[in-house]
Write a protein that holds these residues in place. Structure first.
Motif, PDB file in Angstrom:
ATOM      1  N   PHE A  20       0.816  -1.326   0.020  1.00  0.00           N
ATOM      2  CA  PHE A  20       0.145   0.022  -0.149  1.00  0.00           C
ATOM      3  C   PHE A  20       0.957   1.205  -0.032  1.00  0.00           C
ATOM      4  CE2 PHE A  20      -3.525   2.760   1.034  1.00  0.00           C
ATOM      5  CZ  PHE A  20      -2.991   3.805   2.023  1.00  0.00           C
ATOM      6  N   VAL A  21       0.547   2.145  -0.862  1.00  0.00           N
ATOM      7  CA  VAL A  21       0.900   3.253  -0.726  1.00  0.00           C
ATOM      8  C   VAL A  21       0.378   4.580  -0.165  1.00  0.00           C
ATOM      9  CG1 VAL A  21       2.211   5.174  -2.365  1.00  0.00           C
ATOM     10  CG2 VAL A  21       2.428   2.819  -2.817  1.00  0.00           C
ATOM     11  N   ALA A  22      -1.226   4.792  -0.932  1.00  0.00           N
ATOM     12  CA  ALA A  22      -1.963   5.853  -0.359  1.00  0.00           C
ATOM     13  C   ALA A  22      -3.473   5.611  -0.878  1.00  0.00           C
ATOM     14  CB  ALA A  22      -1.224   7.231  -1.017  1.00  0.00           C
ATOM     15  N   ALA A  23      -4.500   6.102  -0.304  1.00  0.00           N
ATOM     16  CA  ALA A  23      -5.794   5.826  -0.648  1.00  0.00           C
ATOM     17  C   ALA A  23      -6.384   7.341  -0.413  1.00  0.00           C
ATOM     18  CB  ALA A  23      -6.358   4.841  -0.004  1.00  0.00           C
ATOM     19  N   TYR A  57      -5.149   8.589   3.298  1.00  0.00           N
ATOM     20  CA  TYR A  57      -4.457   7.548   4.070  1.00  0.00           C
ATOM     21  C   TYR A  57      -3.016   7.408   3.219  1.00  0.00           C
ATOM     22  CZ  TYR A  57      -9.331   7.044   5.301  1.00  0.00           C
ATOM     23  OH  TYR A  57     -10.705   7.291   5.627  1.00  0.00           O
ATOM     24  N   TYR A  58      -2.030   7.211   4.119  1.00  0.00           N
ATOM     25  CA  TYR A  58      -0.663   7.019   3.405  1.00  0.00           C
ATOM     26  C   TYR A  58      -0.083   5.737   4.287  1.00  0.00           C
ATOM     27  CZ  TYR A  58      -1.379  11.669   1.170  1.00  0.00           C
ATOM     28  OH  TYR A  58      -1.813  12.541   0.502  1.00  0.00           O
ATOM     29  N   ALA A  59       0.955   5.051   3.799  1.00  0.00           N
ATOM     30  CA  ALA A  59       1.894   4.363   4.186  1.00  0.00           C
ATOM     31  C   ALA A  59       2.778   5.002   5.178  1.00  0.00           C
ATOM     32  CB  ALA A  59       2.436   3.354   3.158  1.00  0.00           C
ATOM     33  N   GLY A 105       4.244  12.487   4.375  1.00  0.00           N
ATOM     34  CA  GLY A 105       5.243  13.578   4.304  1.00  0.00           C
ATOM     35  C   GLY A 105       5.930  13.972   3.010  1.00  0.00           C
ATOM     36  N   ARG A 106       6.050  12.817   2.292  1.00  0.00           N
ATOM     37  CA  ARG A 106       6.610  13.086   0.727  1.00  0.00           C
ATOM     38  C   ARG A 106       5.725  12.810  -0.480  1.00  0.00           C
ATOM     39  NH1 ARG A 106      10.288   9.257  -0.729  1.00  0.00           N
ATOM     40  NH2 ARG A 106       9.319   7.755   0.370  1.00  0.00           N
ATOM     41  N   GLN A 125       1.267  12.559  -6.108  1.00  0.00           N
ATOM     42  CA  GLN A 125       2.536  13.634  -6.242  1.00  0.00           C
ATOM     43  C   GLN A 125       3.646  12.885  -5.261  1.00  0.00           C
ATOM     44  OE1 GLN A 125       3.108  16.460  -8.236  1.00  0.00           O
ATOM     45  NE2 GLN A 125       5.211  16.209  -7.409  1.00  0.00           N
ATOM     46  N   MET A 126       4.713  12.570  -5.717  1.00  0.00           N
ATOM     47  CA  MET A 126       5.973  12.064  -5.205  1.00  0.00           C
ATOM     48  C   MET A 126       7.097  13.005  -5.334  1.00  0.00           C
ATOM     49  SD  MET A 126       5.575   8.171  -6.727  1.00  0.00           S
ATOM     50  CE  MET A 126       6.369   8.567  -8.291  1.00  0.00           C
TER      51      MET A 126
END
Length: 124
Positions: free
Chosen positions: A47-50, A59-61, A66-67, A82-83
């Motif tokens: 999972f990365v984000a949702a 939601y973020y891993a 923050g990135r 956006q990474m």
């Protein structure tokens, strides 16, 4: 039936940025929660984000908090990732996923629709 197409992957140096896009068609985009997952060679998909259908909840891993920023434009049927401050360990194939009501946002089994993936490579 929902179709998802990712774009925006590529090769970037550590510390750089990329923005991934996922265009959806064939369904009512605004009713779907959207997720981003990634899979590195030899590793499980993670999972990365949702983001919920309204965009009000994200939601973020921990590894990307923050990135990375997930957002959506329901008028364009598109979700973005956006990474920033990319690291070599972010190298993976990134997948977009959708479902009307994922039970557990960070669990890939909660999503019924998937894109084909886009490669992100971060060089050191």
């Amino acid at each position: 039936q929902v179709q998802l197409v990712e774009s925006g992957g590529g090769l970037v140096q550590a510390g750089g940025s990329l923005r991934l896009s996922c265009a959806a068609s064939g369904g009512t985009f605004s009713s779907y929660a959207m997720g981003w997952f990634r899979q590195a060679p030899g590793k499980e998909r993670e999972f990365v984000a949702a983001i919920r259908w309204s965009g009000a909840n994200t939601y973020y891993a921990d590894s990307v908090k923050g990135r990375f920023t997930i957002s959506r434009d329901n008028a364009r049927n598109t979700v973005y990732l956006q990474m920033n401050s990319l690291k070599p360990e972010d190298t993976a194939v990134y997948y977009c996923a959708a479902d009307t009501a994922p039970i557990i946002y960070y669990d890939s089994r909660s999503y019924g629709y998937w894109g084909q993936g886009t490669q992100v490579t971060v060089s050191s």
